[in-house]
Write a protein that holds these residues in place. Structure first.
Motif, mmCIF file in Angstrom:
data_model
loop_
_atom_site.group_PDB
_atom_site.id
_atom_site.type_symbol
_atom_site.label_atom_id
_atom_site.label_comp_id
_atom_site.label_asym_id
_atom_site.label_seq_id
_atom_site.Cartn_x
_atom_site.Cartn_y
_atom_site.Cartn_z
ATOM 1 N N SER A 1 70.815 40.186 66.810
ATOM 2 C CA SER A 1 71.048 41.138 67.968
ATOM 3 C C SER A 1 72.449 40.297 68.449
ATOM 4 C CB SER A 1 69.959 41.346 69.142
ATOM 5 O OG SER A 1 68.868 42.072 68.397
ATOM 6 N N LEU A 2 73.338 40.013 67.774
ATOM 7 C CA LEU A 2 74.544 39.222 68.566
ATOM 8 C C LEU A 2 75.283 40.193 69.354
ATOM 9 C CD1 LEU A 2 75.414 36.889 65.395
ATOM 10 C CD2 LEU A 2 74.886 35.859 67.608
ATOM 11 N N GLN A 3 75.734 39.488 70.303
ATOM 12 C CA GLN A 3 76.699 40.101 71.504
ATOM 13 C C GLN A 3 77.893 39.327 71.536
ATOM 14 O OE1 GLN A 3 75.689 43.017 72.417
ATOM 15 N NE2 GLN A 3 73.746 42.773 71.324
ATOM 16 N N PRO A 4 79.061 39.916 72.224
ATOM 17 C CA PRO A 4 80.185 39.288 72.332
ATOM 18 C C PRO A 4 80.136 38.055 73.084
ATOM 19 C CG PRO A 4 80.470 41.678 72.626
ATOM 20 C CD PRO A 4 79.032 41.408 72.277
ATOM 21 N N GLU A 5 79.112 38.037 73.917
ATOM 22 C CA GLU A 5 78.945 36.893 74.718
ATOM 23 C C GLU A 5 78.336 35.559 74.195
ATOM 24 O OE1 GLU A 5 77.980 39.708 75.683
ATOM 25 O OE2 GLU A 5 75.655 39.608 76.382
ATOM 26 N N ASP A 6 77.840 35.770 72.769
ATOM 27 C CA ASP A 6 77.573 34.820 71.752
ATOM 28 C C ASP A 6 78.590 33.806 70.880
ATOM 29 O OD1 ASP A 6 74.742 36.931 71.117
ATOM 30 O OD2 ASP A 6 74.756 35.182 72.504
ATOM 31 N N THR A 7 79.738 34.709 71.181
ATOM 32 C CA THR A 7 81.030 33.989 70.617
ATOM 33 C C THR A 7 81.258 32.615 70.937
ATOM 34 O OG1 THR A 7 82.010 36.296 70.237
ATOM 35 C CG2 THR A 7 83.672 34.295 70.454
ATOM 36 N N ALA A 8 81.434 31.697 70.289
ATOM 37 C CA ALA A 8 81.293 30.390 70.495
ATOM 38 C C ALA A 8 81.789 29.497 69.217
ATOM 39 C CB ALA A 8 80.224 29.804 71.340
ATOM 40 N N VAL A 9 82.063 28.349 69.511
ATOM 41 C CA VAL A 9 81.741 27.277 68.391
ATOM 42 C C VAL A 9 80.383 26.826 68.696
ATOM 43 C CG1 VAL A 9 82.757 25.096 67.385
ATOM 44 C CG2 VAL A 9 84.496 26.957 68.527
ATOM 45 N N TYR A 10 79.807 26.760 67.483
ATOM 46 C CA TYR A 10 78.389 26.314 67.358
ATOM 47 C C TYR A 10 78.043 24.820 66.955
ATOM 48 C CZ TYR A 10 76.634 30.663 69.028
ATOM 49 O OH TYR A 10 76.244 31.808 69.810
ATOM 50 N N TYR A 11 77.634 23.851 67.324
ATOM 51 C CA TYR A 11 77.540 22.591 66.892
ATOM 52 C C TYR A 11 75.976 22.105 66.785
ATOM 53 C CZ TYR A 11 82.302 22.090 68.854
ATOM 54 O OH TYR A 11 83.535 22.341 69.297
ATOM 55 N N CYS A 12 75.866 21.486 65.746
ATOM 56 C CA CYS A 12 74.530 20.672 65.642
ATOM 57 C C CYS A 12 74.494 19.234 65.960
ATOM 58 C CB CYS A 12 73.918 20.958 64.365
ATOM 59 S SG CYS A 12 74.776 20.084 63.060
ATOM 60 N N ASN A 13 73.465 18.658 66.584
ATOM 61 C CA ASN A 13 73.209 17.315 66.872
ATOM 62 C C ASN A 13 71.757 16.776 66.194
ATOM 63 O OD1 ASN A 13 71.708 17.123 68.919
ATOM 64 N ND2 ASN A 13 73.213 16.911 70.259
ATOM 65 N N ALA A 14 71.774 15.364 66.128
ATOM 66 C CA ALA A 14 70.690 15.009 65.657
ATOM 67 C C ALA A 14 70.250 13.595 66.316
ATOM 68 C CB ALA A 14 70.550 14.821 64.079
ATOM 69 N N ASP A 15 69.261 13.163 66.703
ATOM 70 C CA ASP A 15 68.971 12.061 67.097
ATOM 71 C C ASP A 15 68.075 11.295 65.785
ATOM 72 O OD1 ASP A 15 67.871 12.960 70.239
ATOM 73 O OD2 ASP A 15 69.709 12.571 69.633
ATOM 74 N N LEU A 16 68.708 10.060 65.313
ATOM 75 C CA LEU A 16 68.102 9.620 64.183
ATOM 76 C C LEU A 16 68.308 8.036 64.290
ATOM 77 C CD1 LEU A 16 70.701 8.758 62.007
ATOM 78 C CD2 LEU A 16 70.776 11.416 61.849
ATOM 79 N N GLN A 17 67.511 7.629 63.189
ATOM 80 C CA GLN A 17 67.673 5.890 62.907
ATOM 81 C C GLN A 17 68.223 5.921 61.505
ATOM 82 O OE1 GLN A 17 63.307 5.292 64.238
ATOM 83 N NE2 GLN A 17 64.165 3.230 64.506
ATOM 84 N N ARG A 18 69.224 5.271 61.371
ATOM 85 C CA ARG A 18 69.673 4.727 59.969
ATOM 86 C C ARG A 18 68.776 3.960 59.211
ATOM 87 N NH1 ARG A 18 75.837 3.366 60.019
ATOM 88 N NH2 ARG A 18 75.527 3.383 58.056
ATOM 89 N N THR A 19 68.047 2.921 59.786
ATOM 90 C CA THR A 19 67.283 2.065 59.243
ATOM 91 C C THR A 19 66.041 2.110 60.099
ATOM 92 O OG1 THR A 19 68.021 0.195 60.255
ATOM 93 C CG2 THR A 19 69.131 0.751 58.127
ATOM 94 N N ARG A 20 64.732 1.381 59.618
ATOM 95 C CA ARG A 20 63.855 1.228 60.594
ATOM 96 C C ARG A 20 64.022 0.361 61.796
ATOM 97 N NH1 ARG A 20 58.255 1.424 59.269
ATOM 98 N NH2 ARG A 20 58.632 1.435 57.067
ATOM 99 N N GLU A 21 64.965 -0.632 61.737
ATOM 100 C CA GLU A 21 65.219 -1.315 62.687
ATOM 101 C C GLU A 21 66.270 -0.973 63.717
ATOM 102 O OE1 GLU A 21 63.236 -3.236 59.439
ATOM 103 O OE2 GLU A 21 65.537 -2.311 59.391
ATOM 104 N N ASP A 22 67.010 0.147 63.387
ATOM 105 C CA ASP A 22 68.072 0.794 64.100
ATOM 106 C C ASP A 22 67.609 1.376 65.172
ATOM 107 O OD1 ASP A 22 70.923 1.654 61.763
ATOM 108 O OD2 ASP A 22 70.231 -0.275 62.764
ATOM 109 N N ALA A 23 68.558 1.249 66.355
ATOM 110 C CA ALA A 23 67.976 2.167 67.646
ATOM 111 C C ALA A 23 68.532 3.465 67.290
ATOM 112 C CB ALA A 23 68.960 1.759 68.794
ATOM 113 N N ILE A 24 67.787 4.351 68.078
ATOM 114 C CA ILE A 24 67.994 5.843 67.772
ATOM 115 C C ILE A 24 69.307 6.442 68.241
ATOM 116 C CG2 ILE A 24 67.246 8.031 68.418
ATOM 117 C CD1 ILE A 24 64.424 7.050 68.738
ATOM 118 N N SER A 25 70.219 6.716 67.455
ATOM 119 C CA SER A 25 71.696 7.216 67.807
ATOM 120 C C SER A 25 71.964 8.755 67.562
ATOM 121 C CB SER A 25 72.429 6.462 66.993
ATOM 122 O OG SER A 25 72.594 5.086 67.335
ATOM 123 N N ARG A 26 72.629 9.173 68.422
ATOM 124 C CA ARG A 26 72.976 10.886 68.454
ATOM 125 C C ARG A 26 74.154 11.008 67.636
ATOM 126 N NH1 ARG A 26 71.799 14.001 73.552
ATOM 127 N NH2 ARG A 26 69.930 13.361 72.973
#
Length: 121
Positions: free
Chosen positions: A84-109
């Motif tokens: 049910s898309l509407q003109p107001e849904d027009t945009a650039v859509y981005y995804c992000n993820a909070d993750l660890q690259r290794t067990r010891e890494d801090a969580i990064s976005r």
């Protein structure tokens, strides 16, 4: 190196549907929350939907009942089914993820580069 790549954007008529994908790749130990944002022309980037590692979801009020976020942990991929898309849904859509690259890494976005959705007749 971690990459998030979105796909599935395009031009659709009002009332139509699109399905976006966002795949995370590279050196990844664990992914926590993944999100979809969008930025319409002249508007700041806003949160559309999120899904955490236990598959709990949340949505912006403007898309509730029309958009569905899902996640495939085996593929490190999230999806956004947009109906049910509407003109107001027009945009650039981005995804992000909070993750660890290794067990010891801090969580990064990490962010993807975005995919454009245009809703117009």
């Amino acid at each position: 190196q971690v990459q998030l790549v979105e796909s599935g954007g395009g031009l659709v008529q009002p009332g139509g549907s699109l399905r976006l994908s966002c795949a995370a790749s590279g050196s990844i130990f664990y992914i926590y929350t993944m999100r979809w944002y969008r930025r319409a022309p002249g508007v700041k980037r806003t949160l559309v939907a999120l899904v955490n590692s236990t598959l709990s979801t949340d949505y912006a009020d403007s898309v509730k009942g029309r958009f569905t976020i899902s996640r495939d942990n085996a593929k490190n991929t999230i999806y956004l089914q947009m109906n049910s898309l509407q003109p107001e849904d027009t945009a650039v859509y981005y995804c992000n993820a909070d993750l660890q690259r290794t067990r010891e890494d801090a969580i990064s976005r990490y962010w993807g580069q975005g995919t454009e959705v245009t809703v117009s007749s």
